[in-house]
Write an enzyme that holds these catalytic residues in place. Sequence first.
Site, short mmCIF file in Angstrom:
data_model
loop_
_atom_site.label_atom_id
_atom_site.label_comp_id
_atom_site.label_asym_id
_atom_site.label_seq_id
_atom_site.Cartn_x
_atom_site.Cartn_y
_atom_site.Cartn_z
N SER A 1 1.29 5.87 4.44
CA SER A 1 1.43 6.23 5.85
C SER A 1 1.47 7.75 6.03
O SER A 1 0.54 8.43 5.60
CB SER A 1 2.69 5.55 6.41
N ASP B 1 -0.67 -0.74 7.73
CA ASP B 1 0.19 0.26 7.09
C ASP B 1 0.71 -0.22 5.72
O ASP B 1 1.24 -1.32 5.60
CB ASP B 1 1.38 0.55 8.02
#
Length: 624
Positions: A372, A486
Amino acid sequence: MDDVNHQIDQVSAEELRDVLSSCSAFIGFSEREYGLLAQKAQRVFVPSGTQLVKFGAELDTFMVVEHGRFLFRIPSRLGKTIVVEVGRGQPLGLATSISRVPTLGEAYALRDSKVIYCPRKAFLDCFAANTDLLEDFSKWTLEQFLILIGQKNLESHPLTFALFPVSNEPIIKSSVTFLKQALTETIGKGHLLESQKVEKALHCDLTDDSSFEHVRPKLSQWLEDQESEGHYLLFVCDPENTKWTRWCLDQTDRIIVIARAQDTSAIERIDSFFSGRMIAGDRVYIDLVLIQDHDVILPKKSSAWRELKCLARQHHVRDTKSSDYQRVSRWIGEKPIGLTLGGGGARGLAHIGVLQALEERGVPIDAVGGTSMGAVIAGAYARGWSPQKILSFAKELFADTKAIADLDIPIVSILAGRKLNKKLRAFFTDIDITDLWLPYFCISASLSAGEMIVHDHGPLWKAVRASCSIPGVFPPVRHEGHLLVDGGVMNNVPLDVMESRCKGGKVIAVNVGGGGAKDFANSSHWDHSGWKLLRESFTSRNKHIANILDVMMWSTTLSSKRYLQQLVTSGRGDLYLAPPVQSFELLGFDALEQLYQVGYEYACKKLDEWNGLQDLPPEAHSRN
């Protein structure tokens, strides 16, 4: 053992003591016990590539390495094979021969070697004469057991390397010299051997087979002397398939190919040369060092070289940049330092401060990875940007707090993701991951396959985009048959992935995930309607009211948080950093300066306390 070349010599008690005194199983042996062993011991020459020990064999003798190197491979029931190099003074088959159980692994000679055979009965006779020796042997056996189950590491760093230059161009010759110097700074004293020097020193013609075989014993004896002193050896092959080249490649499983990045025409020749070559029963794989022009901003031609079938790792160097060669030497010497950066929204900006502290403390980073926001910062650092340049760019990027906020009808996600795509494309342009100065990876999670995906090649911006795709906030990314979100869903701080890539080295992990929703657990606003919370958000401007984006971001890393705790608790990684960023909002990008400072000050304090700094060579303390 049937293939061993039985050039047998007797061994004296003094010679046996010199070899065995460094092994804890023999620490209590006196001259008398060494004399008993020596009466039955025999020295045997083992040519490179010979399988000395076969899996499941029943041995009535054990072997001790006098000179040379062996690869010992132990298959594990857990599916992970234990592989270690065994050198001078280390026994092979000792525990299994004494206990009369089949061998648990197999051993191959990595280069021309000599071992000393010791009968089982002679060893037991020593115990009968001195029962105190059982204590030392029991301790040694316990150490081997702990290594076998993975509870203890056996320090084993390579000391013999073969370097195959693609041509005799001056730039390649100078790179060989740079690499040798870097290896000396990383590993210690060593020697570079090339055919011209050997011919001059031994007055022979290495192109003539009979002449080479005549000087081979002298060369082997010299190598044994250097090995006894702990010196590394760098064999430089000829660019052609000569007798010298073949002999060099037979002396080690650590093979380095060095070429100019532009010379992609050599790819087919290299693959052809190494096709079918086996070492210790396995196919040969190489470390590829690509020489880039000294003034290039980013490496070039990397994707073409990835087509090499024998490629294990790829390294980029600039022809005059010593720190590039130091990085390569740490990888080759199995002493790399890997840095992994976790996700955490705006809190990930603290990573920039951590990077600044690492550079000021002289910690060289040889690989970066992240998830991320950690993937974003790691990608910027891998391309060669300094922490200050990353900070400057981040200020520009997040000057507009709505820089990536493009609301959409919330069917797939709250945000459309087009602004994020545009920012990442502008940030990383068309860079391929293989065209970064440092080895890099980032993590995403596949909704379609239900597994973690490690991105280490392909378009950088797209890999980072997948790693940042918070479920419900941004649309998933379609890539190579996967639907990706993610990476924090499965592995928010991928220190385990970095560990698997940094064999023998150190791993630093940075967690900025914070404390989740702990501060909001007792808040009454969870019971209110959305309309009431909307009104409160206008009347309580200095108070943050948790919203749907917060909930989604907290939920993303919930499952991986426990996994990280297990890794850290079990001692995985060498330095674990968790800057105190819990008080910052997950989307509070306007707190950039404060987050940078928190990361910097925290990392400085922890690095000053870290004993690992003492292991770093002073020459490695510069990124320039």
